[in-house]
Design a protein around this motif. Structure first.
Motif, PDB file in Angstrom:
ATOM      1  N   SER A  45       0.866  -1.176   0.000  1.00  0.00           N
ATOM      2  CA  SER A  45       0.000   0.000   0.000  1.00  0.00           C
ATOM      3  C   SER A  45       0.901   1.224   0.000  1.00  0.00           C
ATOM      4  N   GLU A  46       0.824   2.003  -1.045  1.00  0.00           N
ATOM      5  CA  GLU A  46       1.600   3.231  -1.126  1.00  0.00           C
ATOM      6  C   GLU A  46       0.701   4.403  -0.729  1.00  0.00           C
ATOM      7  N   ILE A  47       1.222   5.272   0.126  1.00  0.00           N
ATOM      8  CA  ILE A  47       0.431   6.391   0.627  1.00  0.00           C
ATOM      9  C   ILE A  47       0.890   7.673  -0.055  1.00  0.00           C
ATOM     10  N   PHE A  48      -0.053   8.389  -0.647  1.00  0.00           N
ATOM     11  CA  PHE A  48       0.224   9.626  -1.373  1.00  0.00           C
ATOM     12  C   PHE A  48      -0.464  10.802  -0.688  1.00  0.00           C
ATOM     13  N   ILE A  49       0.102  11.985  -0.891  1.00  0.00           N
ATOM     14  CA  ILE A  49      -0.555  13.207  -0.443  1.00  0.00           C
ATOM     15  C   ILE A  49      -0.852  14.074  -1.656  1.00  0.00           C
ATOM     16  N   ASP A  50      -2.037  14.649  -1.670  1.00  0.00           N
ATOM     17  CA  ASP A  50      -2.422  15.571  -2.730  1.00  0.00           C
ATOM     18  C   ASP A  50      -1.945  16.959  -2.331  1.00  0.00           C
ATOM     19  N   ARG A  51      -1.005  17.501  -3.099  1.00  0.00           N
ATOM     20  CA  ARG A  51      -0.400  18.781  -2.724  1.00  0.00           C
ATOM     21  C   ARG A  51      -1.104  19.976  -3.355  1.00  0.00           C
ATOM     22  N   GLY A  52      -2.227  19.722  -4.032  1.00  0.00           N
ATOM     23  CA  GLY A  52      -3.030  20.848  -4.491  1.00  0.00           C
ATOM     24  C   GLY A  52      -3.142  20.983  -5.989  1.00  0.00           C
ATOM     25  N   GLY A  61      -2.074   5.652 -11.596  1.00  0.00           N
ATOM     26  CA  GLY A  61      -2.943   4.977 -12.548  1.00  0.00           C
ATOM     27  C   GLY A  61      -3.590   5.893 -13.559  1.00  0.00           C
ATOM     28  N   SER A  62      -3.461   7.213 -13.360  1.00  0.00           N
ATOM     29  CA  SER A  62      -4.051   8.172 -14.293  1.00  0.00           C
ATOM     30  C   SER A  62      -3.027   8.556 -15.360  1.00  0.00           C
ATOM     31  N   PRO A  63      -3.481   9.142 -16.467  1.00  0.00           N
ATOM     32  CA  PRO A  63      -2.538   9.560 -17.515  1.00  0.00           C
ATOM     33  C   PRO A  63      -1.540  10.610 -17.033  1.00  0.00           C
ATOM     34  N   GLU A  64      -1.884  11.328 -15.969  1.00  0.00           N
ATOM     35  CA  GLU A  64      -1.017  12.393 -15.460  1.00  0.00           C
ATOM     36  C   GLU A  64      -0.215  11.962 -14.239  1.00  0.00           C
ATOM     37  N   GLU A  65      -0.059  10.638 -14.031  1.00  0.00           N
ATOM     38  CA  GLU A  65       0.557  10.153 -12.797  1.00  0.00           C
ATOM     39  C   GLU A  65       2.022  10.566 -12.641  1.00  0.00           C
ATOM     40  N   ASP A  66       2.683  10.958 -13.725  1.00  0.00           N
ATOM     41  CA  ASP A  66       4.085  11.360 -13.628  1.00  0.00           C
ATOM     42  C   ASP A  66       4.248  12.796 -13.145  1.00  0.00           C
ATOM     43  N   GLY A  67       3.136  13.494 -12.954  1.00  0.00           N
ATOM     44  CA  GLY A  67       3.212  14.860 -12.435  1.00  0.00           C
ATOM     45  C   GLY A  67       3.561  14.870 -10.957  1.00  0.00           C
ATOM     46  N   ASP A  68       3.750  16.050 -10.409  1.00  0.00           N
ATOM     47  CA  ASP A  68       4.228  16.187  -9.028  1.00  0.00           C
ATOM     48  C   ASP A  68       3.127  16.492  -8.018  1.00  0.00           C
ATOM     49  N   ARG A  69       1.875  16.558  -8.472  1.00  0.00           N
ATOM     50  CA  ARG A  69       0.809  16.922  -7.539  1.00  0.00           C
ATOM     51  C   ARG A  69       0.641  15.868  -6.445  1.00  0.00           C
ATOM     52  N   PHE A  70       0.625  14.589  -6.817  1.00  0.00           N
ATOM     53  CA  PHE A  70       0.437  13.518  -5.850  1.00  0.00           C
ATOM     54  C   PHE A  70       1.809  12.920  -5.515  1.00  0.00           C
ATOM     55  N   LEU A  71       2.223  13.063  -4.263  1.00  0.00           N
ATOM     56  CA  LEU A  71       3.561  12.659  -3.832  1.00  0.00           C
ATOM     57  C   LEU A  71       3.477  11.429  -2.932  1.00  0.00           C
ATOM     58  N   GLU A  72       4.174  10.352  -3.327  1.00  0.00           N
ATOM     59  CA  GLU A  72       4.251   9.179  -2.462  1.00  0.00           C
ATOM     60  C   GLU A  72       5.247   9.466  -1.340  1.00  0.00           C
ATOM     61  N   PHE A  73       4.833   9.278  -0.093  1.00  0.00           N
ATOM     62  CA  PHE A  73       5.739   9.538   1.015  1.00  0.00           C
ATOM     63  C   PHE A  73       5.843   8.359   1.977  1.00  0.00           C
ATOM     64  N   TRP A  74       5.071   7.306   1.743  1.00  0.00           N
ATOM     65  CA  TRP A  74       5.128   6.159   2.644  1.00  0.00           C
ATOM     66  C   TRP A  74       4.761   4.904   1.850  1.00  0.00           C
ATOM     67  N   ASN A  75       5.385   3.787   2.216  1.00  0.00           N
ATOM     68  CA  ASN A  75       5.072   2.528   1.535  1.00  0.00           C
ATOM     69  C   ASN A  75       5.026   1.405   2.570  1.00  0.00           C
ATOM     70  N   LEU A  76       3.963   0.642   2.545  1.00  0.00           N
ATOM     71  CA  LEU A  76       3.802  -0.505   3.431  1.00  0.00           C
ATOM     72  C   LEU A  76       3.815  -1.774   2.599  1.00  0.00           C
ATOM     73  N   VAL A  77       4.710  -2.696   2.945  1.00  0.00           N
ATOM     74  CA  VAL A  77       4.741  -4.001   2.279  1.00  0.00           C
ATOM     75  C   VAL A  77       4.188  -5.037   3.256  1.00  0.00           C
ATOM     76  N   PHE A  78       3.127  -5.702   2.854  1.00  0.00           N
ATOM     77  CA  PHE A  78       2.526  -6.736   3.702  1.00  0.00           C
ATOM     78  C   PHE A  78       3.198  -8.067   3.350  1.00  0.00           C
ATOM     79  N   MET A  79       4.237  -8.394   4.105  1.00  0.00           N
ATOM     80  CA  MET A  79       5.059  -9.568   3.823  1.00  0.00           C
ATOM     81  C   MET A  79       4.314 -10.824   4.295  1.00  0.00           C
ATOM     82  N   GLN A  80       3.548 -11.431   3.393  1.00  0.00           N
ATOM     83  CA  GLN A  80       2.694 -12.538   3.820  1.00  0.00           C
ATOM     84  C   GLN A  80       2.860 -13.808   2.999  1.00  0.00           C
ATOM     85  N   TYR A  81       3.681 -13.772   1.938  1.00  0.00           N
ATOM     86  CA  TYR A  81       3.858 -14.955   1.094  1.00  0.00           C
ATOM     87  C   TYR A  81       5.336 -15.313   0.971  1.00  0.00           C
TER      88      TYR A  81
END
Length: 345
Positions: A45-52, A61-81
């Motif tokens: 689960s990657e956590i993003f913040i909308d910076r405006g 997942g959107s066509p504009e995902e390479d832009g800087d508006r939504f910034l990933e700042f945290w990542n959770l890996v559920f190590m279950q397999y």
């Protein structure tokens, strides 16, 4: 969240109170972490913040995902397999969560700036560089200032950890990092070695948290000064030769690999600097030709190699040691010591 991870999506909805439109299901390896072809793995689960809305970009997942508006700042890996084979995956007996937060990204969020390079640490390093050069960053030069600040920090920590510039291994990695920053200092118009002058600013910012910077400040300063002094001589000579070799080339052309290798092998001008210098003119380098020229040089060297002389050297030094005694190594306690030459071979 990973598209098949209903459990994580359910928890985000229940615990965080997110609505369905704020939980994006991604069906790619970006949201599934694996150690390798086999071993522990699990959905993320990657956590993003909308910076405006004032910043261009869209959610993952959107066509504009390479832009800087939504910034990933945290990542959770559920190590279950555990991936046993390419086809077989089993449950781990004790699943866990591997959580990783981007500390500097979090700092940029808390400080309300749009880039990690605008946080207080980098801002003060960039201010120090601006003061030393005599002018501050603008739209055309800001990238160079950022390279200098970032590479100053990484170079200083490497030297503090005992790495010194060399032509191989980790020392070569350090040299390339240093020289890339030094190249950008030259592009900004610094007429004299610059990097060593910025060490006090770095130590002020980070020395309290990392006392190894305080202990190694003199070594870091002298290493940067010596390396940049040497590099400027290489740079002036290499850029002149590169200019001559490419005077008939235009945007979209390619420099032949043999010439690029000659600059590297004969004049000590690294490939990445050749690429960096030509990129501004939209000229590329024939990497396959460069690699081929390097392999030919190695093959030629092997053909004429008649032994390194190690055996003869060992014979000489064992004899010297018996007569003069062993040299005491003092490097763990001091950076300088006096000695008397006992023999010359």
């Amino acid at each position: 969240s990973y598209h098949t991870d209903d459990e994580a999506a359910g928890f985000w909805k229940k615990i965080a109170g997110f609505s369905d439109d704020r939980i994006i299901r991604i069906a790619t390896s970006d949201n599934f972490w694996a150690m390798g072809d086999t071993g522990p793995c699990g959905p993320c689960s990657e956590i993003f913040i909308d910076r405006g809305e004032h910043i261009w970009g869209g959610p993952p997942g959107s066509p504009e995902e390479d832009g800087d508006r939504f910034l990933e700042f945290w990542n959770l890996v559920f190590m279950q397999y555990e991936q046993v084979t390419k086809e077989e995956r089993i449950d781990l007996p004790r699943p866990s969560i591997d959580t990783g937060m981007g500390l500097e990204r979090m700092a940029s969020i808390l400080q309300g700036v749009e880039s990690v390079f605008e946080t207080d640490l980098f801002r003060h390093l960039i201010d120090a560089a601006s003061s030393a050069i005599g002018h501050g960053p603008d739209k055309e030069t800001v990238a160079s200032y950022r390279v200098i600040a970032d590479h100053l920090r990484s170079s200083s920590f490497l030297v503090a950890d005992g790495v010194l510039p060399s032509n191989e291994g980790r020392g070569y990695v350090l040299r390339r990092i240093m020289r890339r920053a030094m190249r950008h200092a030259q592009l900004l118009g610094a007429n004299e070695p610059l990097m060593w002058k910025l060490v006090p600013a770095l130590v002020r910012e980070m020395g309290q948290a990392y006392p190894e910077l305080l202990r190694g400040e003199q070594l870091i300063t002298e290493t940067l000064k010596l390396e940049e002094t040497r590099f400027r001589k290489t740079l002036v000579r290499g850029l002149g030769l590169l200019s001559e070799a490419t005077e008939t080339l235009h945007a979209g052309d390619m420099l032949d690999g043999e010439t690029a290798f000659k600059l590297y092998d004969t004049y000590g001008f690294p490939l990445d600097l050749t690429q960096d210098a030509l990129r501004q003119r939209s000229i590329s380098v024939d990497l396959a030709g460069f690699t081929n020229a390097m392999e030919q040089q190695k093959a030629e060297a092997r053909k004429h190699w008649a032994g390194s002389g190690d055996a003869a050297t060992e014979t000489i030094w064992f004899s010297v040691r018996e007569k003069a005694g062993a040299t005491e190594f003092l490097g763990y306690e001091t950076e300088a010591a006096e000695g008397i030459i006992q023999a010359l071979a």
